[in-house]
Design a protein around this motif. Structure first.
Motif, mmCIF file in Angstrom:
data_model
loop_
_atom_site.group_PDB
_atom_site.id
_atom_site.type_symbol
_atom_site.label_atom_id
_atom_site.label_comp_id
_atom_site.label_asym_id
_atom_site.label_seq_id
_atom_site.Cartn_x
_atom_site.Cartn_y
_atom_site.Cartn_z
ATOM 1 N N MET A 1 1.024 -1.121 -0.279
ATOM 2 C CA MET A 1 -0.138 -0.390 -0.018
ATOM 3 C C MET A 1 1.338 0.853 -0.012
ATOM 4 S SD MET A 1 -2.896 1.434 2.298
ATOM 5 C CE MET A 1 -3.792 -0.372 2.295
ATOM 6 N N ASN A 2 0.512 1.767 -1.133
ATOM 7 C CA ASN A 2 1.440 3.118 -1.567
ATOM 8 C C ASN A 2 0.583 4.468 0.103
ATOM 9 O OD1 ASN A 2 0.856 6.010 -1.341
ATOM 10 N ND2 ASN A 2 0.272 5.779 -3.997
ATOM 11 N N ALA A 3 2.355 5.077 0.417
ATOM 12 C CA ALA A 3 1.894 6.006 1.362
ATOM 13 C C ALA A 3 1.003 7.182 1.584
ATOM 14 C CB ALA A 3 3.165 7.339 1.885
ATOM 15 N N PHE A 4 0.565 7.602 0.472
ATOM 16 C CA PHE A 4 -1.235 8.041 0.172
ATOM 17 C C PHE A 4 -2.320 7.463 0.841
ATOM 18 C CE2 PHE A 4 2.327 10.896 -2.060
ATOM 19 C CZ PHE A 4 2.506 12.207 -1.103
ATOM 20 N N ASP A 5 -2.258 5.722 0.051
ATOM 21 C CA ASP A 5 -3.347 5.357 0.689
ATOM 22 C C ASP A 5 -3.467 5.216 2.435
ATOM 23 O OD1 ASP A 5 -3.459 5.218 -1.852
ATOM 24 O OD2 ASP A 5 -2.317 3.020 -1.838
ATOM 25 N N VAL A 6 -2.475 5.230 2.841
ATOM 26 C CA VAL A 6 -2.349 4.927 3.954
ATOM 27 C C VAL A 6 -3.111 5.939 5.096
ATOM 28 C CG1 VAL A 6 -1.390 4.491 5.915
ATOM 29 C CG2 VAL A 6 -0.389 3.279 4.081
ATOM 30 N N LEU A 7 -2.432 7.399 4.034
ATOM 31 C CA LEU A 7 -2.752 8.548 4.672
ATOM 32 C C LEU A 7 -3.910 9.109 4.760
ATOM 33 C CD1 LEU A 7 0.964 10.299 4.550
ATOM 34 C CD2 LEU A 7 -0.448 9.361 6.378
ATOM 35 N N GLY A 8 -4.459 8.397 3.151
ATOM 36 C CA GLY A 8 -5.838 8.738 2.757
ATOM 37 C C GLY A 8 -7.190 8.572 3.937
ATOM 38 N N ASP A 9 -6.911 7.820 4.726
ATOM 39 C CA ASP A 9 -7.963 7.729 5.485
ATOM 40 C C ASP A 9 -7.492 8.495 6.785
ATOM 41 O OD1 ASP A 9 -9.138 6.024 7.664
ATOM 42 O OD2 ASP A 9 -10.232 4.705 6.377
ATOM 43 N N PRO A 10 -8.769 8.979 7.672
ATOM 44 C CA PRO A 10 -8.980 9.681 8.819
ATOM 45 C C PRO A 10 -8.674 9.615 9.491
ATOM 46 C CG PRO A 10 -11.066 9.385 7.385
ATOM 47 C CD PRO A 10 -10.341 8.826 6.601
ATOM 48 N N ARG A 12 -6.824 6.028 10.308
ATOM 49 C CA ARG A 12 -5.190 6.275 10.444
ATOM 50 C C ARG A 12 -4.364 7.259 10.886
ATOM 51 N NH1 ARG A 12 -6.365 1.519 6.416
ATOM 52 N NH2 ARG A 12 -6.184 3.628 4.148
ATOM 53 N N ARG A 13 -5.237 8.605 10.300
ATOM 54 C CA ARG A 13 -4.273 10.123 10.560
ATOM 55 C C ARG A 13 -3.877 9.845 12.169
ATOM 56 N NH1 ARG A 13 -6.718 11.721 5.696
ATOM 57 N NH2 ARG A 13 -7.963 12.897 6.806
ATOM 58 N N ILE A 15 -4.696 8.617 13.952
ATOM 59 C CA ILE A 15 -3.721 7.037 15.192
ATOM 60 C C ILE A 15 -2.248 7.532 14.635
ATOM 61 C CG2 ILE A 15 -3.072 4.386 15.161
ATOM 62 C CD1 ILE A 15 -5.807 3.821 13.902
ATOM 63 N N LEU A 16 -1.883 8.069 14.300
ATOM 64 C CA LEU A 16 -0.873 8.535 13.136
ATOM 65 C C LEU A 16 -0.585 9.979 14.553
ATOM 66 C CD1 LEU A 16 0.082 8.031 9.523
ATOM 67 C CD2 LEU A 16 1.266 6.978 12.225
ATOM 68 N N GLU A 17 -1.805 10.965 14.722
ATOM 69 C CA GLU A 17 -1.275 12.036 15.803
ATOM 70 C C GLU A 17 -1.681 11.469 16.887
ATOM 71 O OE1 GLU A 17 -4.954 13.615 14.894
ATOM 72 O OE2 GLU A 17 -4.446 15.121 13.107
ATOM 73 N N LEU A 18 -2.020 10.431 17.506
ATOM 74 C CA LEU A 18 -1.851 10.054 18.618
ATOM 75 C C LEU A 18 0.078 9.435 19.143
ATOM 76 C CD1 LEU A 18 -4.970 8.267 18.685
ATOM 77 C CD2 LEU A 18 -3.882 10.380 20.149
ATOM 78 N N LEU A 19 0.135 8.777 17.909
ATOM 79 C CA LEU A 19 1.788 8.296 17.927
ATOM 80 C C LEU A 19 3.091 9.183 17.865
ATOM 81 C CD1 LEU A 19 1.033 4.721 16.096
ATOM 82 C CD2 LEU A 19 1.478 5.218 18.672
ATOM 83 N N ALA A 20 2.179 10.705 17.677
ATOM 84 C CA ALA A 20 3.125 12.192 17.496
ATOM 85 C C ALA A 20 3.808 12.358 18.191
ATOM 86 C CB ALA A 20 3.028 12.334 15.999
ATOM 87 N N GLU A 21 2.342 12.314 19.896
ATOM 88 C CA GLU A 21 2.162 12.454 21.164
ATOM 89 C C GLU A 21 3.586 11.646 21.895
ATOM 90 O OE1 GLU A 21 -1.529 13.001 22.538
ATOM 91 O OE2 GLU A 21 -2.451 14.521 20.564
ATOM 92 N N SER A 22 2.664 10.641 21.781
ATOM 93 C CA SER A 22 3.994 9.528 22.783
ATOM 94 C C SER A 22 3.570 8.183 21.825
ATOM 95 C CB SER A 22 3.177 9.911 23.997
ATOM 96 O OG SER A 22 1.910 9.300 24.218
ATOM 97 N N GLU A 23 4.107 7.017 22.161
ATOM 98 C CA GLU A 23 4.239 5.261 22.369
ATOM 99 C C GLU A 23 2.441 5.281 23.334
ATOM 100 O OE1 GLU A 23 7.596 2.870 23.181
ATOM 101 O OE2 GLU A 23 6.841 2.983 25.147
ATOM 102 N N ARG A 24 1.917 4.146 22.581
ATOM 103 C CA ARG A 24 1.116 4.503 23.502
ATOM 104 C C ARG A 24 0.452 2.511 23.306
ATOM 105 N NH1 ARG A 24 -3.045 8.966 24.130
ATOM 106 N NH2 ARG A 24 -1.335 10.482 23.238
ATOM 107 N N GLN A 46 -7.683 -2.991 12.746
ATOM 108 C CA GLN A 46 -7.330 -3.542 11.050
ATOM 109 C C GLN A 46 -6.769 -2.421 10.450
ATOM 110 O OE1 GLN A 46 -7.925 -6.560 9.778
ATOM 111 N NE2 GLN A 46 -9.589 -6.262 8.494
ATOM 112 N N HIS A 47 -6.869 -1.050 11.129
ATOM 113 C CA HIS A 47 -6.113 0.306 11.126
ATOM 114 C C HIS A 47 -4.299 0.010 11.640
ATOM 115 C CE1 HIS A 47 -9.379 2.236 8.754
ATOM 116 N NE2 HIS A 47 -10.115 1.697 9.803
#
Length: 123
Positions: A1-10, A12-13, A15-24, A46-47
């Motif tokens: 899956m290409n990066a933009f497919d991954v980032l295209g889902d709100p 998953r975005r 979840i990445l915001e949460l992980l950017a704050e700290s590991e969870r 799944q995400h």
């Protein structure tokens, strides 16, 4: 899956915001995502799997818990791709920054003149 497919889902975005704050812990991620998006634990899992398989997230097992963290490497690749387009929006952002600064300066000077007028009225 290409990066933009991954980032295209709100989801998953987010979840990445949460992980950017700290590991969870996965359970903490599930709790936040269920509350915000109203999806099942299985859907959140799944995400998380997509993020793990695509390299955006790392996971380590701590006894019975899974701890997720952000892997920024794929985001650097996205940033590199976006870099060729920055010349289109950077001048506009600079102009916007200038206008915002002018507005703040104007409001500040208007505020000062109002205070001076109030002081004169009291005398």
């Amino acid at each position: 899956m290409n990066a933009f497919d991954v980032l295209g889902d709100p989801v998953r975005r987010r979840i990445l915001e949460l992980l950017a704050e700290s590991e969870r812990r996965s359970g903490d991620i599930v709790e936040v995502i269920q509350q915000e998006f109203g999806i099942t634990q299985a859907a959140v899992s799944q995400h998380l799997r997509v993020l793990r398989d695509s390299g955006f997230a790392n996971v380590k097992v701590d006894e019975q818990r899974r701890i997720y963290s952000l892997n920024a490497r794929p985001l650097v690749e996205v940033d590199d791709w976006l870099n060729r387009f920055r010349s289109f929006w950077e001048p506009k952002l600079s102009a916007l920054e200038t206008e915002i600064a002018r507005g703040k300066k104007l409001r500040k000077s208007e505020g000062s003149s109002i205070e001076v007028n109030k002081t004169k009225e009291k005398e």
